[in-house]
Motif scaffolding. Sequence first.
Motif, PDB file in Angstrom:
ATOM      1  N   VAL A  57     -39.010  13.377  -0.441  1.00 33.05           N
ATOM      2  CA  VAL A  57     -38.111  14.274   0.297  1.00 33.05           C
ATOM      3  C   VAL A  57     -36.980  13.436   0.864  1.00 33.05           C
ATOM      4  O   VAL A  57     -37.207  12.357   1.420  1.00 33.05           O
ATOM      5  N   TYR A  58     -35.767  13.949   0.723  1.00 37.52           N
ATOM      6  CA  TYR A  58     -34.567  13.269   1.211  1.00 37.52           C
ATOM      7  C   TYR A  58     -33.956  14.149   2.301  1.00 37.52           C
ATOM      8  O   TYR A  58     -33.700  15.327   2.077  1.00 37.52           O
ATOM      9  N   ALA A 109     -33.859  19.220   4.187  1.00 35.04           N
ATOM     10  CA  ALA A 109     -34.784  18.496   3.319  1.00 35.04           C
ATOM     11  C   ALA A 109     -34.474  18.860   1.871  1.00 35.04           C
ATOM     12  O   ALA A 109     -34.405  20.039   1.531  1.00 35.04           O
ATOM     13  N   VAL A 110     -34.277  17.848   1.046  1.00 36.67           N
ATOM     14  CA  VAL A 110     -33.937  18.059  -0.356  1.00 36.67           C
ATOM     15  C   VAL A 110     -35.015  17.416  -1.233  1.00 36.67           C
ATOM     16  O   VAL A 110     -35.410  16.275  -1.004  1.00 36.67           O
ATOM     17  N   VAL A 111     -35.458  18.187  -2.225  1.00 31.77           N
ATOM     18  CA  VAL A 111     -36.403  17.682  -3.225  1.00 31.77           C
ATOM     19  C   VAL A 111     -35.718  17.803  -4.577  1.00 31.77           C
ATOM     20  O   VAL A 111     -35.162  18.848  -4.912  1.00 31.77           O
ATOM     21  N   PHE A 112     -35.761  16.706  -5.330  1.00 30.35           N
ATOM     22  CA  PHE A 112     -35.160  16.679  -6.657  1.00 30.35           C
ATOM     23  C   PHE A 112     -36.245  16.858  -7.720  1.00 30.35           C
ATOM     24  O   PHE A 112     -37.377  16.403  -7.536  1.00 30.35           O
ATOM     25  N   LYS A 113     -35.895  17.506  -8.811  1.00 27.63           N
ATOM     26  CA  LYS A 113     -36.866  17.777  -9.877  1.00 27.63           C
ATOM     27  C   LYS A 113     -37.406  16.495 -10.498  1.00 27.63           C
ATOM     28  O   LYS A 113     -38.557  16.444 -10.910  1.00 27.63           O
ATOM     29  N   ASP A 114     -36.578  15.456 -10.566  1.00 32.42           N
ATOM     30  CA  ASP A 114     -37.036  14.213 -11.183  1.00 32.42           C
ATOM     31  C   ASP A 114     -37.740  13.283 -10.194  1.00 32.42           C
ATOM     32  O   ASP A 114     -38.084  12.164 -10.528  1.00 32.42           O
ATOM     33  N   LYS A 149     -35.641   6.841  -5.409  1.00 35.30           N
ATOM     34  CA  LYS A 149     -34.791   7.175  -6.556  1.00 35.30           C
ATOM     35  C   LYS A 149     -33.411   7.681  -6.156  1.00 35.30           C
ATOM     36  O   LYS A 149     -32.410   7.335  -6.772  1.00 35.30           O
ATOM     37  N   HIS A 150     -33.324   8.516  -5.112  1.00 35.12           N
ATOM     38  CA  HIS A 150     -32.048   9.099  -4.708  1.00 35.12           C
ATOM     39  C   HIS A 150     -31.593   8.598  -3.333  1.00 35.12           C
ATOM     40  O   HIS A 150     -30.820   9.248  -2.667  1.00 35.12           O
TER      41      HIS A 150
END
Length: 111
Positions: A87-88, A77-82, A108-109
């Motif tokens: 969650v990706y 699980a990846v969370v980006f600051k922007d 967004k991603h």
Amino acid sequence: MKNILIFLGIVAVLIIGGSILYFSTQPTSAELEYSEQIKWDVHKYLINEENYVEDNIEEIKVTDNAKLKGKKRFEIAVVFKDDKDSVYYYQYDKKSGKVEQFAVTGKKHEE
């Protein structure tokens, strides 16, 4: 006395059965090592192949989907600051030999 023995037998079966179920769903040490490796692989993939800036990655976390067997049970699980509200999710695809995004909660991603 007979009722007490029946009760104790039922309790013993529940404890033993619960223990077997619990320990059968725990990842092995090899699976845990694998999960850390794919966490690193996803990190490299995001930086090197998708050209994300290191500072924009808020968190990369391994999640254990115990419903799945073996190495496929680990999702990254990846969370980006922007995009902190999304969650990706990524997995390693053995067939293609690549890291792939397989689920998202944001746009967004999305790949």
